[in-house]
Design a protein around this motif. Structure first.
Motif, mmCIF file in Angstrom:
data_model
loop_
_atom_site.group_PDB
_atom_site.id
_atom_site.type_symbol
_atom_site.label_atom_id
_atom_site.label_comp_id
_atom_site.label_asym_id
_atom_site.label_seq_id
_atom_site.Cartn_x
_atom_site.Cartn_y
_atom_site.Cartn_z
ATOM 1 N N GLY A 313 -6.778 35.480 -20.308
ATOM 2 C CA GLY A 313 -7.888 34.879 -19.452
ATOM 3 C C GLY A 313 -7.404 34.177 -18.017
ATOM 4 O O GLY A 313 -7.881 34.621 -16.775
ATOM 5 N N THR A 314 -6.009 33.444 -17.674
ATOM 6 C CA THR A 314 -5.456 33.378 -16.558
ATOM 7 C C THR A 314 -4.258 34.128 -16.442
ATOM 8 O O THR A 314 -4.044 35.295 -17.611
ATOM 9 N N THR A 315 -3.840 34.600 -15.288
ATOM 10 C CA THR A 315 -3.054 35.413 -15.338
ATOM 11 C C THR A 315 -1.906 35.513 -14.545
ATOM 12 O O THR A 315 -1.709 34.081 -13.866
ATOM 13 N N ALA A 316 -0.535 36.405 -14.965
ATOM 14 C CA ALA A 316 0.213 35.764 -13.945
ATOM 15 C C ALA A 316 0.814 37.203 -14.248
ATOM 16 O O ALA A 316 0.786 38.075 -14.217
ATOM 17 N N THR A 434 -19.139 43.048 -17.158
ATOM 18 C CA THR A 434 -18.201 43.242 -17.394
ATOM 19 C C THR A 434 -16.720 42.386 -16.428
ATOM 20 O O THR A 434 -16.826 43.432 -15.614
ATOM 21 N N GLY A 435 -16.516 41.589 -16.736
ATOM 22 C CA GLY A 435 -15.904 40.589 -15.240
ATOM 23 C C GLY A 435 -15.703 39.352 -16.174
ATOM 24 O O GLY A 435 -15.410 39.216 -17.256
ATOM 25 N N GLY A 461 -19.361 36.046 -23.592
ATOM 26 C CA GLY A 461 -19.285 36.755 -24.728
ATOM 27 C C GLY A 461 -19.289 38.259 -24.331
ATOM 28 O O GLY A 461 -20.284 38.082 -23.671
ATOM 29 N N GLY A 462 -18.615 39.164 -23.693
ATOM 30 C CA GLY A 462 -18.856 40.222 -22.726
ATOM 31 C C GLY A 462 -18.148 40.212 -21.958
ATOM 32 O O GLY A 462 -18.063 41.272 -21.037
ATOM 33 N N SER A 463 -17.328 39.188 -21.118
ATOM 34 C CA SER A 463 -16.404 38.890 -20.016
ATOM 35 C C SER A 463 -15.250 39.238 -20.106
ATOM 36 O O SER A 463 -14.438 39.829 -21.684
ATOM 37 N N GLU A 472 -16.990 43.678 -25.473
ATOM 38 C CA GLU A 472 -17.826 44.111 -26.499
ATOM 39 C C GLU A 472 -18.845 43.300 -27.142
ATOM 40 O O GLU A 472 -19.526 44.502 -28.310
ATOM 41 N N ARG A 473 -18.607 42.874 -27.594
ATOM 42 C CA ARG A 473 -19.971 40.917 -27.507
ATOM 43 C C ARG A 473 -21.309 41.671 -27.028
ATOM 44 O O ARG A 473 -22.527 41.140 -27.792
#
Length: 661
Positions: A313-316, A434-435, A461-463, A472-473
């Motif tokens: 979700g969030t990134t570091a 897809t993002g 779903g798909g994110s 892949e949902r």
């Protein structure tokens, strides 16, 4: 105590022009000598991308003056558009792609004669011409190696891509034959080469239709011959169901790559004669979708450590010891790190943002662990008390599935909502599909929340960011899962007493525009919607009405059209305009070749005369994604005016949007 006022009527210092002026972010970092370079948005200058440099003394200045626009159109979404180096005499040399003509140029920014950029590549009159991306300078050979995208006919799919070598002497500027093709052209898509430290090998990524790069790619490795050609490539990682979005070399010549072979993009050290070794196996993403050529989520340092962008979700930004698997994250307020990294000695440079700051260029000193902003620094254009205070939420959707979202409640230090009244909410669907929507300060969101309108960003779903199973949902479920997940979040907010169920809107751009339109077709939940450069006619989109990169994307999102034509008809907003019963705003760039205006025009033709209030704003000179300040200002004001009219808000600070039936 702040005075009470109806939600949506609050005064705010964040106007549309202010939000537009701060749109965009730094991209495509690199180190040239002792300087950090990057591209930066210029909304007030026609939306161009400026190439910037940070001098060792901390001075930030442009490398090129206006109107030079450093942006590539390879695969339409572009990619790394420049490469720079310092020559033996200490002077800088840069090769870059100029957006208006897509030619490569060479420039010496510190030259005493003040000469401007010189073209390196010719202009082609075939189709959309010649395009270039992901350059690698080879001054010892007098060349730059890069991706060549060449149109061979008028159709958007009449295109080929190879790795090519362009001479730095300018001899190819008028003579296409002077460009040496290095790869064999057997793959539809390629990235630029990554050369081994000893210069004897090159690695790159390739894939073919109907796969998208997040479905499956191959990492290829080839020897470089004595005469500067690529030998026969061999696959060293990846495959039809394994996505490798980045490949690179350690300083001691070992090959690294990202792979989602376990369901998560993790970092591996390759072995030609054995299984790759996972350096930090985790249920987290160390990579992302390859929407642009040349993105980077990892960079090796000279001391053997590896800088990585990772998270769920969030990134570091983390520093990984590949021998022990130990990972230490940089300290700081940032919750989103872009897929662009550069290293200089023991320092790592990236682009990061957080809930209280827009994207800025950040440097980490790995010796001390200290971080500091060194470029495009965030400056609060208004009192940050007017910024939203986002909540990280997980909702429950159909079949009990998790849905991730960021909820931004109305927030203004000068006003409070009246008791017994719930605020209107806008449900935002991100593009891609897809993002994902990152957790960052966005003045477009603050524009609404500071006026008393809540915003919920749904990572349906798909994110990306939550593993392969989550993304892949959406396989063959586009127009279903995304619509259901956005609706589930909207209903949950209404049921828990956060949002007014009678004043819900849905909005999105590109794939999010599809979701917004499909939501109005397949649901009666929303009072109105904002649809921005959308896909509206999937059958036509799958039949050549888009660009080559996504020409077969719908095979995975909906299914092969020759096998499931009824599914395309049922999901199509265009085919079910009669189901739209609420007002909407449609925004479109007239130069959009990804989601062309023809789809919007066919949709409007079917809406005409049905008594549905709507507005259509089309912008000349804008493509897929608005870049000009005046366009973004008009679009944002129009969106607010739509909500004001439909939600019954008292707003006198924006022009009234004319709704037609």
């Amino acid at each position: 105590m702040a005075p009470t006022a109806a939600y949506g009527s609050w005064p705010s210092p964040i106007d549309a022009a202010l939000a537009a002026a701060h749109d965009g972010r730094p991209e495509f970092l690199g180190v040239v000598g002792d300087e950090v370079w990057w591209t930066a948005p210029r909304p007030a200058e026609g939306g161009r991308r400026a190439l910037m440099r940070r001098r060792p003394d901390g001075t930030e200045e442009p490398v090129l003056p206006a109107p030079w626009n450093v942006r590539s159109r390879v695969i339409e979404y572009g990619g790394q558009p420049w490469a720079g180096t310092v020559r033996a005499d200490g002077s800088a040399l840069v090769v870059f792609c100029h957006h208006p003509d897509q030619r490569l140029y060479v420039y010496e920014p510190d030259a005493a004669d003040g000469a401007g950029p010189r073209p390196l590549t010719p202009v082609s009159t075939v189709g959309d011409g010649l395009r270039w991306a992901d350059p690698v300078l080879r001054p010892e050979r007098g060349e730059v190696w890069c991706v060549l995208e060449e149109f061979t006919g008028p159709a958007p799919t009449d295109v080929r891509r190879v790795i090519a070598a362009v001479p730095l002497d300018g001899s190819a500027a008028e003579d296409r034959s002077r460009v040496r093709e290095l790869s064999d052209g057997r793959h539809r898509f390629v990235t630029g080469p990554r050369l081994s430290p000893d210069g004897r090998q090159a690695a790159w990524i390739a894939w073919d239709h109907p796969r998208m790069p997040w479905d499956g790619t191959e990492a290829l490795l080839a020897d470089i011959t004595e005469d500067g050609r690529l030998g026969t490539p061999r696959t060293v990682a990846g495959g039809p169901e394994e996505s490798v979005p980045q490949i690179g070399w350690t300083p001691d010549g070992r090959l690294l790559h990202l792979s989602d072979r376990t369901g998560w993009w993790n970092l591996y050290r390759g072995a030609e004669d054995g299984e790759p070794v996972a350096l930090c196996p985790r249920a987290e993403e160390f990579g992302g979708p390859l929407w642009q050529i040349g993105l980077s989520w990892f960079r090796p340092l000279d001391n053997g450590l590896i800088a990585v962008v990772h998270g769920k979700g969030t990134t570091a930004l983390g520093i990984l010891d590949p021998e022990t698997g130990e990972l230490v994250d940089a300290a700081g307020p940032w919750t989103a790190w872009a897929a662009t990294l550069a290293v200089h000695g023991t320092r790592v440079v990236g682009v990061a943002a957080g809930p209280r700051s827009a994207y800025e260029v950040v440097e980490l000193d790995t010796r001390t662990g200290r971080t500091r902003v060194i470029g495009s620094p965030h400056h609060d254009p208004v009192d940050p008390a007017y910024y939203p205070e986002p909540q990280i939420r997980t909702f429950t959707g159909p079949d009990g599935r998790e849905i991730h979202a960021y909820v931004h409640p109305p927030h203004n230090p000068d006003r409070a909502g009246p008791g017994g009244q719930l605020p209107p909410y806008v449900i935002r669907a991100h593009g891609g599909p897809t993002g994902n929507a990152p957790l960052v300060l966005d003045l477009e969101i603050a524009y609404f929340t500071s006026r008393g309108i809540g915003v919920a960003e749904v990572n349906y779903g798909g994110s990306t960011g939550y593993g392969r199973e989550y993304r892949e949902r959406l396989r063959e479920q586009w127009g279903v899962v995304d619509v259901e997940d956005c609706a589930a979040v909207a209903r949950a907010l209404a049921d828990e007493g956060t949002a007014d169920p009678a004043r819900l809107a849905v909005r999105g751009g590109s794939a999010g525009g599809w979701t917004a339109a499909a939501s109005l077709v397949h649901s009666d939940l929303y009072a109105c919607g904002t649809i921005i450069y959308p896909v509206l006619d999937p059958a036509a989109w799958a039949d050549g009405e888009t660009h080559d990169f996504e020409a077969q994307y719908l095979r995975s999102l909906i299914g092969p059209i020759d096998e499931v034509p009824a599914r395309y008809h049922e999901r199509s907003p265009l085919e079910h305009v009669d189901r739209v019963s609420v007002p909407f705003l449609l925004l479109q760039g007239l130069d959009d070749v990804i989601c062309p205006p023809a789809q919007a025009e066919r949709f409007l033709a079917k809406v005409a005369g049905r008594g549905i209030p709507h507005a259509y704003l089309a912008f000349e000179g804008e493509g897929h994604g608005f870049r000009r300040a005046e366009t973004m200002t008009r679009a944002l004001e129009a969106e607010l005016s739509l909500y004001a009219q439909i939600f019954g808000l008292d707003r006198f600070d924006v022009p009234v949007l004319e709704l037609r039936t």
